[in-house]
Design an enzyme around this catalytic site. Structure first.
Site, PDB file in Angstrom:
ATOM      1  N   PRO A 208      17.656  -3.415  27.210  1.00  0.00           N
ATOM      2  CG  PRO A 208      16.267  -4.730  27.941  1.00  0.00           C
ATOM      3  CD  PRO A 208      18.193  -4.488  27.721  1.00  0.00           C
TER       4      PRO A 208
ATOM      5  NE  ARG B 107       5.907   5.953  24.934  1.00  0.00           N
ATOM      6  CZ  ARG B 107       4.999   5.203  23.474  1.00  0.00           C
ATOM      7  NH1 ARG B 107       3.260   5.427  23.943  1.00  0.00           N
ATOM      8  NH2 ARG B 107       5.602   5.463  23.023  1.00  0.00           N
TER       9      ARG B 107
ATOM     10  CB  CYS C  34      -5.926  25.032  31.054  1.00  0.00           C
ATOM     11  SG  CYS C  34      -7.459  24.893  31.917  1.00  0.00           S
TER      12      CYS C  34
HETATM   13  N1  LLP Z   1      19.225   2.524  24.981  1.00  0.00           N
HETATM   14  C1  LLP Z   1      19.421   4.290  25.054  1.00  0.00           C
HETATM   15  C2  LLP Z   1      21.014   4.433  25.077  1.00  0.00           C
HETATM   16  C3  LLP Z   1      18.513   4.977  24.558  1.00  0.00           C
HETATM   17  O1  LLP Z   1      18.881   6.225  24.847  1.00  0.00           O
HETATM   18  C4  LLP Z   1      17.426   4.263  25.166  1.00  0.00           C
HETATM   19  C5  LLP Z   1      16.197   4.821  25.369  1.00  0.00           C
HETATM   20  C6  LLP Z   1      17.418   3.027  25.432  1.00  0.00           C
HETATM   21  C7  LLP Z   1      18.303   2.458  25.809  1.00  0.00           C
HETATM   22  C8  LLP Z   1      15.703   2.416  25.895  1.00  0.00           C
HETATM   23  O2  LLP Z   1      15.111   1.836  25.063  1.00  0.00           O
HETATM   24  P1  LLP Z   1      14.064   1.025  24.577  1.00  0.00           P
HETATM   25  O3  LLP Z   1      14.030  -0.367  25.327  1.00  0.00           O
HETATM   26  O4  LLP Z   1      13.416   1.464  26.261  1.00  0.00           O
HETATM   27  O5  LLP Z   1      13.180   1.444  23.986  1.00  0.00           O
HETATM   28  N2  LLP Z   1       9.839   8.609  25.435  1.00  0.00           N
HETATM   29  C9  LLP Z   1      10.005   7.655  24.292  1.00  0.00           C
HETATM   30  C10 LLP Z   1      10.840   6.807  24.262  1.00  0.00           C
HETATM   31  C11 LLP Z   1      12.560   7.572  24.257  1.00  0.00           C
HETATM   32  C12 LLP Z   1      13.278   6.437  24.296  1.00  0.00           C
HETATM   33  C13 LLP Z   1      14.884   7.601  24.445  1.00  0.00           C
HETATM   34  N3  LLP Z   1      16.139   6.103  24.820  1.00  0.00           N
HETATM   35  C14 LLP Z   1       8.636   6.888  23.955  1.00  0.00           C
HETATM   36  O6  LLP Z   1       7.634   7.317  25.408  1.00  0.00           O
HETATM   37  O7  LLP Z   1       7.879   6.097  22.933  1.00  0.00           O
END
Ligand code: LLP
Length: 429
Positions: A278, A316, A359
């Site tokens: 997570p 985002r 900009c």
């Molecule tokens: N494990 C892997 C292999 C991942 O690629 C990711 C996120 C996570 C875990 C963690 O995911 P989370 O629990 O944080 O959802 N920049 C985007 C999110 C990109 C997520 C990339 N991978 C945003 O701002 O929504």
């Protein structure tokens, strides 16, 4: 949800008055709540306790070393995707054996550093990569463990196209129907022990159903692999658990666990280890981005509030059309928000676009948003900004990145100083 609440019309983070904090540290600033980070980590651990999982915090969501140290001390492992994140994890004192390393483009230097550190698992994204890591492990005389990242071809329709990863057509992992052949080919390697599976279906995933579907497919594959003589010691079910961009948007952890725990219990009772990765769910609500209103103006029929932060600090909204609740840190009694929502239904609000100084026309933090009337000098809080906020910030337009502050009760510490103009040119000398 988190420890950012209004008291007598002023926004507090834990016991700290955030407007007064801005007077001292300046704006823009990312402010994190220690207690919120720990609450999230601990309640996730409690919900999944019947599986006794290894929880590897996903550094990519919010990677400040002080935050990593806090979570490592609470028992978390780390999910990394680069040599830089390995460096951060080690600097924070994380246990290398509790590090899992994903990413489709690991370089030889990064792989060597991870072998050297003795990390727990390489999450393997392709045949080509397996061969490379195995060869480097052999050269180094090392033995490492590998989890094959499989794409279960499952997706949650509520997940943004740019953050969906579990489908066949993504660059991540290998198709689940290629997994048996993958194990047949590499499953007996002496230096890179292929003894686990890895799933990550996207982010955020607001329903437990998508996890259940993916896990059922993975368990079917594990049965098949075991029948062919391969020992499967661990199943990493990835990250993706939601965050509250609006009040109560995310199901409680117990709801995810209610679906997932019974599915995985037999695997665990048979000696298997479950891993979770997570990021967002731990960090997002633990952080706010505070900025100051520079100007207000009108353009045609639109009213603009121009603040000293924008897409360069929180990309985002511009990148994913993401909604972040925003509200001034000091408001009259009538404007104290009782919840964080898309529509606030309070009399006297003004519909504005909140924009940054960059900009670019797309430098918008909130479009056509109803907010209390704001003036130059007031502080505006952007909520649920702890994950994928500072880590995705840039210096576009030669803007220094924000400072970072960690709250602890009525105390606070600067955990990253504000960048200076000399920092901007330091590497060019
Ligand atoms: N494990 C892997 C292999 C991942 O690629 C990711 C996120 C996570 C875990 C963690 O995911 P989370 O629990 O944080 O959802 N920049 C985007 C999110 C990109 C997520 C990339 N991978 C945003 O701002 O929504």
């Amino acid at each position: 949800m988190d420890h950012f609440q209004y008291q007598d019309g002023r926004l507090y983070g834990e016991g700290v008055d955030l407007t007064a904090l801005c007077d001292q540290v300046g704006t823009p600033v990312y402010v994190y709540s220690r207690q919120t980070l720990l609450d999230h980590y601990q309640s996730l651990s409690r919900a999944f306790a019947p599986l006794d999982p290894l929880i590897c915090y996903s550094i990519k969501s919010c990677g400040n070393v002080h935050i990593l140290r806090l979570l490592a001390e609470a028992g978390a492992g780390m999910d990394i995707v680069s040599g830089g994140e390995l460096h951060r994890a080690r600097k924070a004192g994380a246990d290398p054996e509790k590090i899992v390393y994903a990413g489709v483009g690991k370089t030889d230097a990064e792989i060597r550093a991870a072998l050297d550190a003795g990390i727990g698992y390489f999450n393997i994204e392709s045949e080509n990569e397996f061969e490379t890591i195995a060869a480097l492990a052999r050269q180094a005389g090392a033995t490492a463990h590998a989890a094959l990242r499989v794409n279960p071809d499952v997706y949650d329709p509520d997940t943004h196209a740019k953050t969906t990863t579990g489908r066949k057509e993504t660059k991540f992992g290998v198709d689940i129907d290629r997994a048996a052949a993958f194990f047949a080919r590499y499953g007996k390697d002496e230096h890179l022990r292929l003894d686990a599976l890895h799933l990550h279906i996207g982010s955020p995933i607001y329903s437990a159903d998508a996890y259940a579907q993916a896990i059922e497919k993975a368990l079917g594959l594990i049965d098949q692999l075991r029948a062919s003589g391969f020992a499967i010691a661990a199943l990493n079910i990835g990250g993706g658990y939601g965050a509250d961009y609006t009040t109560d948007q995310t199901p409680p952890y117990t709801l995810y666990a209610e679906r997932i725990v019974p599915l995985l219990r037999p695997f665990v009772e048979g000696g298997g280890k479950v891993i979770l990765e997570p990021g967002r769910t731990i960090a997002a609500n633990a952080g706010v981005l505070l900025s100051r209103v520079l100007y207000t103006k009108t353009g045609g029929t639109r009213r603009f509030v121009i603040v000293d932060t924008g897409m360069h600090h929180l990309v985002r909204p511009a990148m994913y059309d993401a909604f972040h609740f925003m509200w001034p840190t000091v408001v009259a009694a009538d404007f104290v928000p009782s919840q964080r929502g898309l529509e606030m239904n309070l009399a006297g609000l003004e519909t504005v676009d909140v924009v940054g100084p960059i900009c670019e026309t797309g430098d918008i933090l909130a479009s056509q948003r109803a907010l209390p009337p704001m003036q130059r000098g007031e502080v505006l809080a952007t909520f649920t900004a702890g994950a994928y906020g500072m880590v995705m910030a840039s210096n576009y337009n030669a803007m220094p990145r924000p400072a970072e502050v960690l709250l602890n009760g009525d105390q606070w510490t600067t955990i990253r100083r504000r960048e200076t103009y000399d920092d901007l040119t330091a590497l060019e000398e």
